[in-house]
Design a protein around this motif. Structure first.
Motif, PDB file in Angstrom:
ATOM      1  N   HIS A   1      -3.443  25.013  -5.396  1.00  8.09           N
ATOM      2  CA  HIS A   1      -2.366  25.903  -5.189  1.00  8.09           C
ATOM      3  C   HIS A   1      -1.476  26.118  -6.048  1.00  8.09           C
ATOM      4  O   HIS A   1      -0.919  25.776  -6.710  1.00  8.09           O
ATOM      5  CB  HIS A   1      -1.994  25.815  -3.585  1.00  8.09           C
ATOM      6  N   MET A   2      -0.841  27.716  -5.851  1.00  9.67           N
ATOM      7  CA  MET A   2       0.141  27.405  -6.273  1.00  9.67           C
ATOM      8  C   MET A   2       0.354  27.892  -7.613  1.00  9.67           C
ATOM      9  O   MET A   2       1.778  27.611  -8.492  1.00  9.67           O
ATOM     10  CB  MET A   2       1.985  26.815  -5.952  1.00  9.67           C
ATOM     11  N   GLY A   3       0.062  28.669  -8.021  1.00 13.07           N
ATOM     12  CA  GLY A   3      -0.275  29.365  -9.107  1.00 13.07           C
ATOM     13  C   GLY A   3      -2.051  29.017 -10.146  1.00 13.07           C
ATOM     14  O   GLY A   3      -2.268  28.696 -11.387  1.00 13.07           O
ATOM     15  N   ILE A   4      -3.085  29.453  -9.098  1.00 11.55           N
ATOM     16  CA  ILE A   4      -3.754  29.897  -9.558  1.00 11.55           C
ATOM     17  C   ILE A   4      -4.461  30.294 -10.623  1.00 11.55           C
ATOM     18  O   ILE A   4      -4.043  31.798 -10.646  1.00 11.55           O
ATOM     19  CB  ILE A   4      -5.099  29.685  -8.183  1.00 11.55           C
ATOM     20  N   LEU A   5      -5.358  30.182 -11.548  1.00 12.70           N
ATOM     21  CA  LEU A   5      -5.722  31.822 -12.862  1.00 12.70           C
ATOM     22  C   LEU A   5      -6.914  32.612 -12.504  1.00 12.70           C
ATOM     23  O   LEU A   5      -7.516  32.122 -11.738  1.00 12.70           O
ATOM     24  CB  LEU A   5      -5.872  30.478 -14.507  1.00 12.70           C
ATOM     25  N   ALA A   6      -6.785  33.880 -12.670  1.00 16.20           N
ATOM     26  CA  ALA A   6      -8.242  34.274 -12.854  1.00 16.20           C
ATOM     27  C   ALA A   6      -8.698  35.214 -13.599  1.00 16.20           C
ATOM     28  O   ALA A   6      -8.286  33.888 -14.793  1.00 16.20           O
ATOM     29  CB  ALA A   6      -6.653  36.046 -12.537  1.00 16.20           C
ATOM     30  N   GLU A   7      -9.727  35.230 -13.634  1.00 22.74           N
ATOM     31  CA  GLU A   7     -10.360  35.600 -15.113  1.00 22.74           C
ATOM     32  C   GLU A   7     -10.157  36.112 -15.943  1.00 22.74           C
ATOM     33  O   GLU A   7      -9.055  36.584 -16.012  1.00 22.74           O
ATOM     34  CB  GLU A   7     -11.796  36.221 -14.517  1.00 22.74           C
ATOM     35  N   GLY A   8      -9.851  35.549 -17.254  1.00 26.17           N
ATOM     36  CA  GLY A   8      -9.620  35.529 -18.511  1.00 26.17           C
ATOM     37  C   GLY A   8      -8.186  35.312 -18.689  1.00 26.17           C
ATOM     38  O   GLY A   8      -7.121  36.028 -19.774  1.00 26.17           O
ATOM     39  N   GLU A   9      -7.515  34.841 -17.882  1.00 21.63           N
ATOM     40  CA  GLU A   9      -6.047  34.539 -17.892  1.00 21.63           C
ATOM     41  C   GLU A   9      -5.978  33.356 -19.311  1.00 21.63           C
ATOM     42  O   GLU A   9      -6.656  32.233 -19.099  1.00 21.63           O
ATOM     43  CB  GLU A   9      -5.449  34.658 -16.574  1.00 21.63           C
ATOM     44  N   ARG A  10      -4.553  33.345 -19.162  1.00 26.13           N
ATOM     45  CA  ARG A  10      -4.530  32.086 -20.479  1.00 26.13           C
ATOM     46  C   ARG A  10      -3.060  30.872 -20.323  1.00 26.13           C
ATOM     47  O   ARG A  10      -2.615  32.237 -19.578  1.00 26.13           O
ATOM     48  CB  ARG A  10      -4.240  32.205 -21.534  1.00 26.13           C
ATOM     49  N   ALA A  11      -3.556  30.215 -19.925  1.00 25.82           N
ATOM     50  CA  ALA A  11      -2.143  28.987 -18.797  1.00 25.82           C
ATOM     51  C   ALA A  11      -1.478  28.120 -20.431  1.00 25.82           C
ATOM     52  O   ALA A  11      -2.639  28.141 -20.302  1.00 25.82           O
ATOM     53  CB  ALA A  11      -2.084  28.446 -18.065  1.00 25.82           C
TER      54      ALA A  11
ATOM     55  N   LYS B   1      -2.426  23.475   1.890  1.00 24.71           N
ATOM     56  CA  LYS B   1      -3.018  25.116   1.534  1.00 24.71           C
ATOM     57  C   LYS B   1      -3.626  25.371   2.463  1.00 24.71           C
ATOM     58  O   LYS B   1      -3.589  26.919   2.568  1.00 24.71           O
ATOM     59  CB  LYS B   1      -3.225  25.257  -0.059  1.00 24.71           C
ATOM     60  N   ASP B   2      -4.284  24.868   3.273  1.00 23.08           N
ATOM     61  CA  ASP B   2      -5.130  25.534   4.220  1.00 23.08           C
ATOM     62  C   ASP B   2      -5.889  24.432   5.472  1.00 23.08           C
ATOM     63  O   ASP B   2      -5.186  23.115   5.193  1.00 23.08           O
ATOM     64  CB  ASP B   2      -6.256  25.698   3.468  1.00 23.08           C
TER      65      ASP B   2
ATOM     66  N   ILE C   1       1.006  -1.278   0.230  1.00 24.96           N
ATOM     67  CA  ILE C   1       0.157   0.104  -0.153  1.00 24.96           C
ATOM     68  C   ILE C   1       1.109   0.915  -0.040  1.00 24.96           C
ATOM     69  O   ILE C   1       1.575   1.529   1.055  1.00 24.96           O
ATOM     70  CB  ILE C   1      -1.296  -0.144   1.242  1.00 24.96           C
ATOM     71  N   VAL C   2       0.353   2.624  -0.981  1.00 23.05           N
ATOM     72  CA  VAL C   2       1.790   3.129  -1.041  1.00 23.05           C
ATOM     73  C   VAL C   2       0.524   4.513  -0.895  1.00 23.05           C
ATOM     74  O   VAL C   2      -0.895   4.799  -1.626  1.00 23.05           O
ATOM     75  CB  VAL C   2       2.085   3.395  -2.152  1.00 23.05           C
ATOM     76  N   LEU C   3       1.158   5.532  -0.057  1.00 19.96           N
ATOM     77  CA  LEU C   3       0.086   6.766   0.163  1.00 19.96           C
ATOM     78  C   LEU C   3       1.261   8.021   0.031  1.00 19.96           C
ATOM     79  O   LEU C   3       2.201   8.117   0.539  1.00 19.96           O
ATOM     80  CB  LEU C   3      -0.725   7.075   1.766  1.00 19.96           C
ATOM     81  N   VAL C   4       0.550   8.950  -0.709  1.00 17.46           N
ATOM     82  CA  VAL C   4       1.166   9.848  -1.230  1.00 17.46           C
ATOM     83  C   VAL C   4       0.937  11.017  -1.081  1.00 17.46           C
ATOM     84  O   VAL C   4      -0.006  11.072  -1.841  1.00 17.46           O
ATOM     85  CB  VAL C   4       1.771   9.676  -2.618  1.00 17.46           C
ATOM     86  N   PRO C   5       0.849  11.845   0.031  1.00 18.14           N
ATOM     87  CA  PRO C   5       0.047  13.089  -0.129  1.00 18.14           C
ATOM     88  C   PRO C   5       0.398  14.087  -0.766  1.00 18.14           C
ATOM     89  O   PRO C   5       1.666  15.037  -0.676  1.00 18.14           O
ATOM     90  CB  PRO C   5       0.653  13.747   1.218  1.00 18.14           C
ATOM     91  N   ASP C   6       0.543  14.436  -2.217  1.00 20.88           N
ATOM     92  CA  ASP C   6       0.917  15.065  -3.085  1.00 20.88           C
ATOM     93  C   ASP C   6       0.457  16.803  -3.543  1.00 20.88           C
ATOM     94  O   ASP C   6       0.536  17.154  -3.719  1.00 20.88           O
ATOM     95  CB  ASP C   6       1.601  14.309  -3.953  1.00 20.88           C
ATOM     96  N   HIS C   7      -1.478  16.274  -3.666  1.00 21.12           N
ATOM     97  CA  HIS C   7      -1.992  17.085  -4.467  1.00 21.12           C
ATOM     98  C   HIS C   7      -2.360  18.984  -3.553  1.00 21.12           C
ATOM     99  O   HIS C   7      -2.415  19.783  -4.116  1.00 21.12           O
ATOM    100  CB  HIS C   7      -3.294  16.907  -4.636  1.00 21.12           C
ATOM    101  N   PHE C   8      -2.416  18.439  -2.090  1.00 21.75           N
ATOM    102  CA  PHE C   8      -2.371  20.060  -1.531  1.00 21.75           C
ATOM    103  C   PHE C   8      -1.657  19.852  -0.659  1.00 21.75           C
ATOM    104  O   PHE C   8      -1.738  20.509   0.193  1.00 21.75           O
ATOM    105  CB  PHE C   8      -4.114  19.575  -0.970  1.00 21.75           C
TER     106      PHE C   8
END
Length: 420
Positions: free
Chosen positions: A365-375, A69-70, A58-65
């Motif tokens: 987190h660590m790079g959220i886009l605002a309205e109208g932005e392009r990534a 972040k909160d 069994i592998v547990l990897v806390p990598d998403h948040f």
């Protein structure tokens, strides 16, 4: 049988299996992260079973948040930590050891050729690059595996993708899979095993193969797989501690479909909003202004990806109207990038370099886009709202296209930078 059918048959105790057949298969490794594993743990605890089937599988990897972040994400990670301690799990990766799961497990030798792997994350299909059958499942399926070490599944049909010739300059594994998805659509391999072969695949290094299999799910596939060869053997020999089993498809085995492509005709690709199938050669979309570039993720955060980015960025600056965020996929990759001077190149270019995390890929987190932005991103999904505001836009590409575009502030073919 195909390579996929052979792996499933052997893990089900059967001499042979056929597409559409339901089996109950033994699992070599099962995986959860800080989003999916807490649900699986809760369901496992409800059963009243006191012990997991095998604390080494069994592998547990806390990598998403993570780094958390909160408060909610901290609580999620705490659930994993307590469960790992309670059941003495061998493969639990705390901050400082953690990496993005689908880069971490192959690097650490936890998965290998011939394995049957399930993970409560859709991009578990990445490990097919090693010649394993690996697929994403729901959290309740993971809970059942915690208890039994088995998974119930339907044997998928296989689709064969043959890439002839050699890739041309700046075309990578990421471009081959984007091109493929563009040809067959996001449902073109629904519940199928995508088997990649041909001279172009044989000549690809492992990092490119991981990128290809990683995005099989973006075509609706159950799994992606590449038969193991010398490159695979070289990759696992100092990592994988169990005995690998090198399966291959039989000559004349049955495929649902076969596609043949000429790799030397495929340019670097860009997937336009808001589906991975909306692909075009980079030359056709050159000039689109972008606000943020992300280089990293379980698709393209490996050392070869960072080396490519550094080739473009060395001695140059990120466009002043643009943010460049770079995520090495694991701590080991981060360390190697430091030793090779890549991180210094990125910082001198005025990029942000982050600890390993899935953060921006899923709009966490660590790079959220605002309205109208392009990534422009080397990640794997560009659905509406995937990386932030639902009125932002995401374009998918390879590290070469991403790095070239970070310099100009607009989508740019790599050759335009390297010619200067």
């Amino acid at each position: 049988m195909t390579i996929t059918e052979k792996i499933i048959a052997d893990h089900s105790g059967l001499k042979e299996v056929h597409p559409g057949q339901f089996v109950y298969a033994h699992v070599d490794i099962c995986l959860g992260n800080d989003i999916t594993a807490p649900i699986a743990i809760e369901e496992f605890e409800k059963t009243g079973i006191s012990k997991v089937f095998d604390p080494e599988k069994i592998v547990l990897v806390p990598d998403h948040f993570t780094p958390n972040k909160d408060i909610k994400s901290a609580q999620q990670s705490k659930v994993l930590r307590i469960f790992a301690e309670k059941h003495h799990l061998k493969h639990y990766f705390e901050i400082g050891r953690v990496g993005i799961e689908h880069a971490l497990l192959p690097e650490q030798g936890i998965v290998g050729p011939g394995d049957l792997v399930i993970g409560a994350d859709s991009h578990t299909c990445t490990y097919g690059a090693l010649g394993a059958f690996s697929t994403g499942v729901g959290s309740t399926d993971l809970a059942a595996c915690f208890a039994t070490g088995k998974v119930w599944l339907k044997v998928p049909e296989s689709i064969k993708f043959v890439f002839h010739g050699k890739v041309k300059n700046w075309t990578s594994g990421k471009d081959l899979i984007l091109y493929t998805i563009g040809k067959i659509g996001v449902d073109g391999a629904l519940y199928k095993a995508m088997e990649f072969t041909g001279s172009a695949i044989s000549n690809l290094p492992m990092d490119d193969r991981f990128a290809i299999c990683n995005m099989a799910i973006e075509a609706g596939a159950k799994s992606g797989i590449i038969a193991p060869d010398k490159n695979t053997e070289d990759y696992i020999k100092s990592r994988f501690r169990r005995k690998p089993i090198m399966y291959h498809s039989d000559p004349g085995c049955t495929y649902a479909k076969t596609y043949e492509f000429h790799a030397d005709e495929i340019s670097p690709q860009v997937a336009l909003p808001s589906l991975p199938e909306n692909t075009k050669p980079v030359e056709e979309v050159s000039g689109i202004k972008i606000d943020q570039v992300v280089i990293g993720s379980c698709t393209n955060g490996r050392i070869s990806d960072l080396r490519i980015a550094a080739r473009f960025l060395k001695g140059k600056k990120v466009h002043p109207a643009l943010r460049l965020i770079i995520f090495p996929a694991t701590q080991e990759i981060y360390k190697q990038a430091i030793q090779e001077g890549l991180i210094e190149i990125f910082i001198d270019a005025e990029a942000v370099v982050s600890t390993p995390t899935c953060g921006p890929c899923l709009g966490g987190h660590m790079g959220i886009l605002a309205e109208g932005e392009r990534a422009l991103s080397t990640t794997n999904r560009n659905f509406v709202g995937r990386m932030g505001h639902p009125k932002s836009e995401i374009y998918l590409c390879s590290p070469a296209v991403a790095a070239a575009s970070a310099i100009t502030g607009k989508i740019t073919p790599p050759d335009e930078i390297m010619k200067n």
